[in-house]
Motif scaffolding. Structure first.
Motif, PDB file in Angstrom:
ATOM      1  N   GLY A 123       8.966  39.256   1.765  1.00  0.00           N
ATOM      2  CA  GLY A 123       9.242  38.662   3.065  1.00  0.00           C
ATOM      3  C   GLY A 123      10.633  38.079   3.188  1.00  0.00           C
ATOM      4  N   THR A 124      11.498  38.345   2.205  1.00  0.00           N
ATOM      5  CA  THR A 124      12.861  37.804   2.186  1.00  0.00           C
ATOM      6  C   THR A 124      13.760  38.571   3.153  1.00  0.00           C
ATOM      7  OG1 THR A 124      12.690  36.981  -0.075  1.00  0.00           O
ATOM      8  CG2 THR A 124      14.895  37.527   0.711  1.00  0.00           C
ATOM      9  N   VAL A 125      14.682  37.859   3.775  1.00  0.00           N
ATOM     10  CA  VAL A 125      15.631  38.493   4.689  1.00  0.00           C
ATOM     11  C   VAL A 125      17.057  38.296   4.167  1.00  0.00           C
ATOM     12  CG1 VAL A 125      14.146  38.223   6.688  1.00  0.00           C
ATOM     13  CG2 VAL A 125      15.781  36.439   6.161  1.00  0.00           C
ATOM     14  N   LEU A 181      12.815  34.073   9.752  1.00  0.00           N
ATOM     15  CA  LEU A 181      11.518  33.948   9.100  1.00  0.00           C
ATOM     16  C   LEU A 181      10.427  33.571  10.102  1.00  0.00           C
ATOM     17  CD1 LEU A 181      12.407  32.238   5.689  1.00  0.00           C
ATOM     18  CD2 LEU A 181      12.074  34.670   6.187  1.00  0.00           C
ATOM     19  N   GLY A 227      15.360  42.794   6.957  1.00  0.00           N
ATOM     20  CA  GLY A 227      14.735  41.735   7.737  1.00  0.00           C
ATOM     21  C   GLY A 227      15.155  41.700   9.186  1.00  0.00           C
ATOM     22  N   MET A 270       8.578  45.306   7.415  1.00  0.00           N
ATOM     23  CA  MET A 270       9.942  44.813   7.509  1.00  0.00           C
ATOM     24  C   MET A 270      10.913  45.895   7.061  1.00  0.00           C
ATOM     25  SD  MET A 270      11.681  41.474   5.677  1.00  0.00           S
ATOM     26  CE  MET A 270      10.511  40.317   6.372  1.00  0.00           C
ATOM     27  N   HIS A 273       9.469  36.776  12.027  1.00  0.00           N
ATOM     28  CA  HIS A 273       8.621  37.668  11.239  1.00  0.00           C
ATOM     29  C   HIS A 273       7.199  37.121  11.127  1.00  0.00           C
ATOM     30  CE1 HIS A 273      11.353  40.809   9.923  1.00  0.00           C
ATOM     31  NE2 HIS A 273      12.281  39.893   9.705  1.00  0.00           N
ATOM     32  N   ARG A 311      11.390  45.453  12.402  1.00  0.00           N
ATOM     33  CA  ARG A 311      10.044  45.747  11.942  1.00  0.00           C
ATOM     34  C   ARG A 311       9.657  47.121  12.475  1.00  0.00           C
ATOM     35  NH1 ARG A 311       7.604  41.454   9.394  1.00  0.00           N
ATOM     36  NH2 ARG A 311       5.650  42.663   9.308  1.00  0.00           N
TER      37      ARG A 311
END
Length: 315
Positions: free
Chosen positions: A83-85, A140, A162, A158, A143, A165
């Motif tokens: 889930g990191t951008v 974040l 990021g 993703m 998302h 989607r």
């Protein structure tokens, strides 16, 4: 009508508001689907760790607070690298925003989880880090609230570090949103219009604000919101500055409005109070010296800069 195209200061007012100090090179044209993986493999990469609207800060020996972690140093905090951008690149290297799973009560004594608003209002990190925090927090949050395709309902994936989607079912691509908000100071030479929301801190008055609606210009939104909230019709509207506002992903667009009437008809469903303030009284509010302990928003807020610009202006 004639005008000078660049009749403006070399350093625009937007550079002085909170969250505006972001120096990251976003390199938006170079965002690939594997850009986060590549960044995590780079030993120069720095991470901002976030969870539940809070930023994790390391306590230094001198009481300083450091928001930056390396990939290995983030492991004890249960990072979600999926889930990191990728925020972009600084002079030191890649910059990431990473959601973590550890709860605040389980953090070591050397690390504190502090909410974004307190970090900004108390000036706990430098301007560049605060700007990066705003960028990461907004992404974040988007998302977290847009996990499923709005077209077919399938869980999306993703992509682009990021910044996108992708729906594996119908192929629809979704991009991070920014909600535009008009914030406006209605003013004459002698006085300005300030309102007080029910959730405001004690004694605080601020400029009026509201979301810009689809199909609406900035100027039209400024006029509509001022009329709806205060019953004041506006003539000329002038843009002043903007501010990234990660609550959760807005852009505050600051303007001045010229009133055409003075009789206030406040919408008390929206506001607790709304009134005219003279220039000298507002100076006391800015200086925190008002006899009734009335104040304006803190220095980082764009409302503060609108009010200060009016007080210091020659109109």
């Amino acid at each position: 009508m004639s005008f000078r195209l660049f009749d403006a200061p070399l350093r625009e007012p937007s550079q002085f508001v909170g969250f505006a100090g972001n120096t990251i090179d976003r390199q938006s044209e170079n965002r690939a689907d594997d850009s986060v993986d590549k960044a995590l493999a780079d030993p120069t990469t720095r991470l901002l760790l976030m969870n539940g609207g809070r930023l994790h800060l390391k306590l230094g020996t001198s009481g300083s607070l450091d928001p930056w972690f390396d990939a290995a140093g983030s492991e004890p905090f249960k990072p979600s690298f999926a889930g990191t951008v990728l925020l972009g690149f600084s002079e030191q290297g890649p910059v990431l925003a990473t959601p973590v799973g550890i709860e605040a009560e389980h953090l070591p004594e050397t690390v504190k989880a502090i909410d974004y608003r307190s970090v900004y209002m108390q000036g706990l990190i430098d301007d560049a880090a605060a700007g990066a925090m705003a960028q990461g927090a907004a992404l974040l949050a988007w998302h977290a609230s847009h996990r499923f395709c709005s077209k077919c309902g399938t869980q999306s994936q993703m992509r682009a570090g990021g910044y996108k989607r992708h729906c594996p079912n119908c192929g629809t691509e979704h991009f991070p949103r920014t909600d535009p908000v008009a914030i406006m100071l209605t003013a004459t030479r002698e006085k300005c219009l300030l309102g007080r929301g029910r959730h405001f801190a004690p004694g605080m008055y601020s400029a009026l604000a509201g979301f810009i609606e689809p199909g609406e210009t900035i100027e039209a939104a400024v006029r509509r919101e001022t009329l709806e909230e205060a019953g004041i019709r506006l003539g000329r509207v002038v843009y002043h500055a903007s501010q990234p506002w990660p609550f959760p992903y807005s852009l505050m667009i600051g303007c001045f409005g010229e009133p055409l009437n003075e009789d206030i008809q406040a919408d008390l469903n929206e506001l607790e109070d709304c009134r005219w303030f003279g220039r000298d009284e507002v100076r006391l509010m800015l200086a925190r010296e008002h006899a009734d302990n009335l104040v304006t928003p803190p220095k980082g807020a764009i409302a503060h800069h609108l009010i200060r610009a009016w007080v210091d202006s020659e109109y």
